[in-house]
Motif scaffolding. Structure first.
Motif, mmCIF file in Angstrom:
data_model
loop_
_atom_site.group_PDB
_atom_site.id
_atom_site.type_symbol
_atom_site.label_atom_id
_atom_site.label_comp_id
_atom_site.label_asym_id
_atom_site.label_seq_id
_atom_site.Cartn_x
_atom_site.Cartn_y
_atom_site.Cartn_z
ATOM 1 N N ILE A 382 1.126 -1.425 0.345
ATOM 2 C CA ILE A 382 -0.183 -0.003 0.118
ATOM 3 C C ILE A 382 0.843 1.136 -0.437
ATOM 4 O O ILE A 382 0.278 2.196 -0.491
ATOM 5 N N GLU A 383 2.096 1.648 0.969
ATOM 6 C CA GLU A 383 3.014 2.313 0.661
ATOM 7 C C GLU A 383 3.502 2.851 -0.398
ATOM 8 O O GLU A 383 3.483 3.941 -1.097
ATOM 9 N N VAL A 472 -17.599 5.257 -0.555
ATOM 10 C CA VAL A 472 -19.156 5.329 0.393
ATOM 11 C C VAL A 472 -20.102 4.987 -0.871
ATOM 12 O O VAL A 472 -20.473 4.080 0.107
ATOM 13 N N GLN A 473 -19.717 4.677 -1.731
ATOM 14 C CA GLN A 473 -21.082 3.633 -3.074
ATOM 15 C C GLN A 473 -20.177 2.507 -2.680
ATOM 16 O O GLN A 473 -21.179 2.120 -3.603
ATOM 17 N N ASN A 474 -19.046 2.406 -2.535
ATOM 18 C CA ASN A 474 -18.556 1.208 -3.160
ATOM 19 C C ASN A 474 -18.630 0.598 -4.628
ATOM 20 O O ASN A 474 -18.535 -0.272 -4.764
ATOM 21 N N LYS A 475 -17.783 1.990 -5.223
ATOM 22 C CA LYS A 475 -17.645 1.266 -6.075
ATOM 23 C C LYS A 475 -15.956 1.301 -6.414
ATOM 24 O O LYS A 475 -15.265 1.431 -5.472
ATOM 25 N N PHE A 476 -15.673 0.942 -7.891
ATOM 26 C CA PHE A 476 -14.009 0.169 -7.939
ATOM 27 C C PHE A 476 -13.500 1.325 -8.789
ATOM 28 O O PHE A 476 -14.592 2.081 -9.959
ATOM 29 N N ASN A 477 -12.710 1.864 -8.282
ATOM 30 C CA ASN A 477 -11.526 2.678 -9.252
ATOM 31 C C ASN A 477 -10.563 2.162 -9.651
ATOM 32 O O ASN A 477 -10.113 0.402 -9.814
ATOM 33 N N SER A 478 -9.491 2.052 -10.801
ATOM 34 C CA SER A 478 -7.809 1.725 -10.663
ATOM 35 C C SER A 478 -7.324 1.656 -9.441
ATOM 36 O O SER A 478 -6.429 0.352 -9.354
ATOM 37 N N VAL A 479 -7.225 2.152 -8.482
ATOM 38 C CA VAL A 479 -6.201 2.006 -7.213
ATOM 39 C C VAL A 479 -6.952 1.039 -6.779
ATOM 40 O O VAL A 479 -6.553 0.237 -6.174
ATOM 41 N N PHE A 480 -8.714 0.961 -6.832
ATOM 42 C CA PHE A 480 -9.565 0.001 -5.834
ATOM 43 C C PHE A 480 -9.112 -1.515 -6.403
ATOM 44 O O PHE A 480 -9.038 -2.433 -5.246
ATOM 45 N N ARG A 481 -9.232 -1.456 -7.996
ATOM 46 C CA ARG A 481 -9.097 -2.904 -8.476
ATOM 47 C C ARG A 481 -7.536 -3.901 -7.905
ATOM 48 O O ARG A 481 -7.282 -4.424 -7.717
ATOM 49 N N GLU A 482 -6.771 -2.621 -7.609
ATOM 50 C CA GLU A 482 -4.648 -3.094 -7.329
ATOM 51 C C GLU A 482 -5.150 -3.687 -6.096
ATOM 52 O O GLU A 482 -4.586 -4.575 -5.936
ATOM 53 N N MET A 513 -9.004 1.545 3.956
ATOM 54 C CA MET A 513 -9.375 1.969 4.819
ATOM 55 C C MET A 513 -7.297 2.900 5.020
ATOM 56 O O MET A 513 -7.239 3.863 5.307
ATOM 57 N N ASP A 514 -6.289 1.976 5.246
ATOM 58 C CA ASP A 514 -5.169 1.806 5.109
ATOM 59 C C ASP A 514 -4.626 2.540 3.991
ATOM 60 O O ASP A 514 -3.469 3.618 4.717
ATOM 61 N N PHE A 515 -5.066 1.692 2.924
ATOM 62 C CA PHE A 515 -4.766 2.712 1.456
ATOM 63 C C PHE A 515 -4.944 4.726 1.969
ATOM 64 O O PHE A 515 -4.114 5.454 1.952
ATOM 65 N N PHE A 516 -6.309 4.825 2.267
ATOM 66 C CA PHE A 516 -6.430 6.233 2.380
ATOM 67 C C PHE A 516 -5.663 7.002 3.973
ATOM 68 O O PHE A 516 -5.667 7.985 3.813
ATOM 69 N N ILE A 517 -5.728 6.370 4.879
ATOM 70 C CA ILE A 517 -4.672 6.721 5.593
ATOM 71 C C ILE A 517 -3.018 7.065 5.760
ATOM 72 O O ILE A 517 -2.670 8.101 5.461
ATOM 73 N N SER A 518 -2.324 5.597 4.821
ATOM 74 C CA SER A 518 -1.423 6.110 3.956
ATOM 75 C C SER A 518 -0.729 7.002 3.228
ATOM 76 O O SER A 518 -0.183 8.313 3.344
ATOM 77 N N PHE A 519 -2.425 7.399 2.180
ATOM 78 C CA PHE A 519 -2.636 7.968 1.243
ATOM 79 C C PHE A 519 -2.367 9.833 2.042
ATOM 80 O O PHE A 519 -1.507 10.834 1.956
ATOM 81 N N PHE A 520 -3.286 9.990 2.956
ATOM 82 C CA PHE A 520 -3.709 11.311 3.766
ATOM 83 C C PHE A 520 -1.829 11.563 4.423
ATOM 84 O O PHE A 520 -1.664 12.736 4.080
ATOM 85 N N GLU A 521 -1.369 10.401 5.011
ATOM 86 C CA GLU A 521 -0.034 10.985 6.132
ATOM 87 C C GLU A 521 0.651 11.507 4.752
ATOM 88 O O GLU A 521 1.360 12.117 5.608
ATOM 89 N N TYR A 522 1.040 11.147 3.975
ATOM 90 C CA TYR A 522 1.849 11.118 3.124
ATOM 91 C C TYR A 522 1.755 12.754 2.171
ATOM 92 O O TYR A 522 2.588 13.859 2.426
ATOM 93 N N CYS A 523 0.559 12.880 2.018
ATOM 94 C CA CYS A 523 0.043 14.039 1.240
ATOM 95 C C CYS A 523 0.405 15.915 2.569
ATOM 96 O O CYS A 523 0.474 16.096 1.785
ATOM 97 N N LEU A 524 -0.098 15.005 3.738
ATOM 98 C CA LEU A 524 0.427 15.877 4.955
ATOM 99 C C LEU A 524 2.240 16.114 4.556
ATOM 100 O O LEU A 524 2.432 17.417 5.101
#
Length: 533
Positions: A382-383, A472-482, A513-524
Motif C-alpha cells: 500500500i505504501e 462510500v458507494q462501494n464502487k471500483f476504480n483502478s486503485v481499488f482494483r489493485e 482504509m489503510d490506503f486512505f490513511i497512508s495517502f493522507f499521511e504522505y500528503c501532509l
C-alpha cells in the motif's frame, strides 16, 4: 595402473562442509563436496575395515575429485567467469539471460553474470546453459561442551549446510590394487561426509558405483593454434618458483604442453580465495594458500601447433598443489563459447509425506501467522502504491492541508466503527462539504488529482473527491482494483491460505482504509507544490 570410480551421492541429512571463512557466530559451508571430504570419508571407512589406511591413498597416488551437483542425471560444472549480460536482466534475476564472454566482445550496460555457481549444458540446445545453486539451510546450535565449568562460555552459533535431498556426482582415481576395497566401502548402506555427524549432519547414500575409463569433467580442445584458454574446474593452488601465482607462469605452461614457439599471458577473468585443510587432532587449520577459484579462465597466446597428447595429459593430471584433494582440475580450450543463454534450472523440492495431524489450536496458530505476514506485506504494498501515485500530483492553488488532516482523523477513527456505520458517517460528512456555501473545499478535493499508472493497460487521473465517493458507494476504480488484487492473491502455506473467501470482504475494506490513511499521511508530509520523486 590406476582405475577410476564414478558414483553418485544423495544427501539424506544436511551436509556441513565447512569453509575456511567463518566468524565467531557463524560457520559457512561449501555448496559442493570437496575432494578432501570424500578422501576423509574413504579413509575412515578403510580404518574401520582394515585398521589402517594404505599409503597409496594418502601420498598423492590417488585423486579424490570434487563432487559437483547432479541435475537430472547430468553432472554440473562450475560456471565460467567472465560472461556478461544486460544489467537490468541480471539484477532483476530473470529466468533467461543472454550473455557474451568479455574476452570476445563488450556490450553496453552489461555486468558480469554471477547469479549461479554451477551450470549444466542443455541436452537439446548447445547454446543454452542451465544455472543452478544448491539449496542451503541454516540451523542454530548451542555450545555446551566449553561451558561445563564456566557458564559464561555458553553461546549460540549458526551452522550453514547443504540441504538434504541434494545429489552429487563424484569420481576417485585409485591404484588398481585398492579398487575393490574402496568399492566395498562405498557400497555400504550409508556413508557420512563432512562434519558434525553427531548433530544430525552428513548421512548420505551412495549409488551408481561403476568403473569408467577416465575422469573428464569438461572436454578439452585438441586442435589449438593461436589462442589458448585454461578453464579451472576446481580451485587451484598455483605454487611455482617458491611463490603462489594468480596464473600459470608462461615458462611452466610451455614445459607442460611442449610449446616450442612463443607463449604469452594475455588476460584473465578470475577470483581468488583461501585453500586450507583442517587438522582434527590439533583442532586447527593447516597451511593456508591463496587459490585461484573454480570457474576462473586465463587466456594465453601461443605459436606453433601443440601435441594433442600433451593437452590430454595436462587436463588429466591437473596443475598446482594438492591435486590429490581435487584441486587444480582444468580444461584446455581453443575458444570460448559465445552468445549463450543462461536459464535458471528448476528443481522440484523434495516433499516428504507426514502423518502429523494438526489440532484446531494448531490450525488457529497457523492462520494467525499467515494473517500477520499478510498484514505486514500488504502494508508495504500500500505504501509503495501511494508513493507511485504521488509522483505525479496536481494540487489546488489554495491550501488543502487542514481538510486532509480532518479526513485523516476520520479514517483513523473509522476502525472503531462497523463498515456500514463508517460509510454512512463518511457519506454524511462529504454531503455536508458538498452543500456548504461556496463549495470551496469540495472543489479543492476535485482539483487535487494524482496519475494512476499502476494499471499497465489503463492510466487515469483520480481526484481525492472521486476516490472518496467510490469508497462510500462501494464502487471500483483502478486503485481499488489493485487493492483487490492484493486481497485475492493473499498468502498461502500448503493447504492454508489467508484470507479465505469469507474474510475477503472485510480484509478489502480494511486495506482501503489503510490506503486512505497512508495517502493522507504522505500528503501532509509534502510541502505545498512539492512532488514525491
Amino acid at each position: 595402473m590406476h582405475k577410476c570410480i564414478q558414483f553418485d551421492i544423495q544427501a539424506l541429512e544436511p551436509l556441513k562442509l565447512g569453509k575456511f571463512e567463518r566468524d565467531s557466530n557463524n560457520e559457512y559451508s561449501y555448496s559442493y563436496i570437496p575432494g578432501s571430504v570424500v578422501k576423509g570419508a574413504v579413509a575412515w571407512g578403510l580404518v574401520e575395515e582394515k585398521g589402517f589406511v594404505p599409503k597409496e591413498i594418502l601420498n598423492g597416488s590417488s585423486i579424490f575429485y570434487n563432487a559437483y551437483p547432479l541435475l537430472d542425471g547430468n553432472p554440473a560444472i562450475p560456471m565460467m567467469q567472465g560472461y556478461m549480460g544486460d544489467k537490468q536482466e541480471i539484477r532483476s534475476n530473470k529466468d533467461n539471460v543472454r550473455v557474451v564472454h568479455s574476452f570476445n566482445r563488450k556490450i553496453e550496460n552489461s555486468i558480469p553474470l554471477n547469479n549461479y555457481e554451477f551450470v549444466v549444458k542443455d541436452a537439446e540446445n548447445e547454446k543454452l546453459l542451465l544455472g543452478y545453486n544448491p539449496g542451503k539451510i541454516e540451523n542454530l546450535h548451542i555450545n555446551k561442551k566449553d561451558a561445563l565449568n564456566d557458564s559464561s562460555k555458553l553461546k549460540m552459533f549458526r551452522y550453514e549446510a547443504i540441504r538434504k535431498g541434494e545429489c552429487f556426482r563424484a569420481y576417485i582415481r585409485v591404484p588398481e590394487e585398492h579398487y575393490d576395497d574402496i568399492v566395498k566401502i562405498l557400497s555400504k548402506d550409508y556413508i557420512y561426509f563432512g562434519g558434525s555427524r553427531g548433530s544430525g549432519y552428513g548421512k548420505c547414500r551412495v549409488t551408481g558405483i561403476k568403473e569408467v575409463s577416465a575422469v573428464c569433467l569438461y572436454e578439452s580442445d585438441l586442435d589449438i593454434k593461436e589462442d589458448l584458454y585454461i578453464y579451472f574446474l576446481s580451485d587451484a593452488i598455483l605454487y611455482y618458483d617458491g611463490k603462489v601465482n594468480t596464473y600459470i607462469p608462461e615458462n611452466e605452461l610451455k614445459e607442460m604442453l611442449g610449446i616450442e614457439g612463443k607463449c604469452e599471458y594475455v588476460e584473465s577473468y578470475s577470483g581468488l580465495g583461501v585453500a586450507a585443510s583442517y587438522n582434527t587432532l590439533y583442532r586447527t587449520n593447516t597451511v593456508c594458500y591463496t587459490a585461484v577459484l573454480k570457474g576462473s579462465v586465463i587466456k594465453y597466446r601461443v605459436e606453433g601447433k601443440i601435441n594433442p597428447d600433451r593437452i590430454k595429459k595436462l587436463a588429466s593430471e591437473g596443475v598446482g598443489l594438492r591435486r590429490e584433494d581435487g584441486y587444480g582440475q582444468i580444461a584446455v580450450l581453443g575458444k570460448i563459447q559465445d552468445d549463450m543463454v543462461v536459464s535458471r534450472y528448476r528443481k522440484n523440492d523434495i516433499v516428504e509425506k507426514s502423518d502429523i495431524e494438526l489440532t484446531d489450536e494448531d490450525k488457529r496458530v497457523v492462520n494467525m501467522i499467515l494473517c500477520n505476514i499478510f498484514k505486514t506485506r500488504s502494508k508495504l504494498q500500500i505504501e509503495k502504491m501511494v508513493i507511485e501515485l504521488l509522483k505525479d500530483v496536481n494540487r489546488p492553488q489554495e491550501s488543502l492541508q487542514s481538510q486532509i488532516g480532518k479526513l485523516l482523523n476520520i479514517f483513523q477513527n473509522g476502525f472503531y466503527q462497523t463498515e456500514d456505520d463508517f460509510r454512512k458517517y463518511l457519506n454524511e460528512y462529504l454531503e455536508h462539504i458538498r452543500k456548504k456555501k461556496g463549495k470551496a473545499v469540495w472543489h479543492k478535493l476535485y482539483d487535487f488529482t494524482v496519475a494512476n499508472t499502476l494499471d499497465k493497460f489503463r492510466s487515469e487521473r483520480l481526484s481525492i473527491q472521486k476516490m472518496l465517493e467510490d469508497f462510500v458507494q462501494n464502487k471500483f476504480n483502478s486503485v481499488f482494483r489493485e487493492i483487490e488484487n492484493i486481497v485475492n492473491k493473499g498468502i498461502t502455506l500448503g493447504i492454508y491460505k489467508y484470507p479465505v473467501e469469507s474474510q475477503k470482504a472485510q480484509v478489502l475494506h480494511n486495506l482501503k482504509m489503510d490506503f486512505f490513511i497512508s495517502f493522507f499521511e504522505y500528503c501532509l508530509r509534502m510541502k505545498e507544490k512539492e512532488v514525491i520523486s
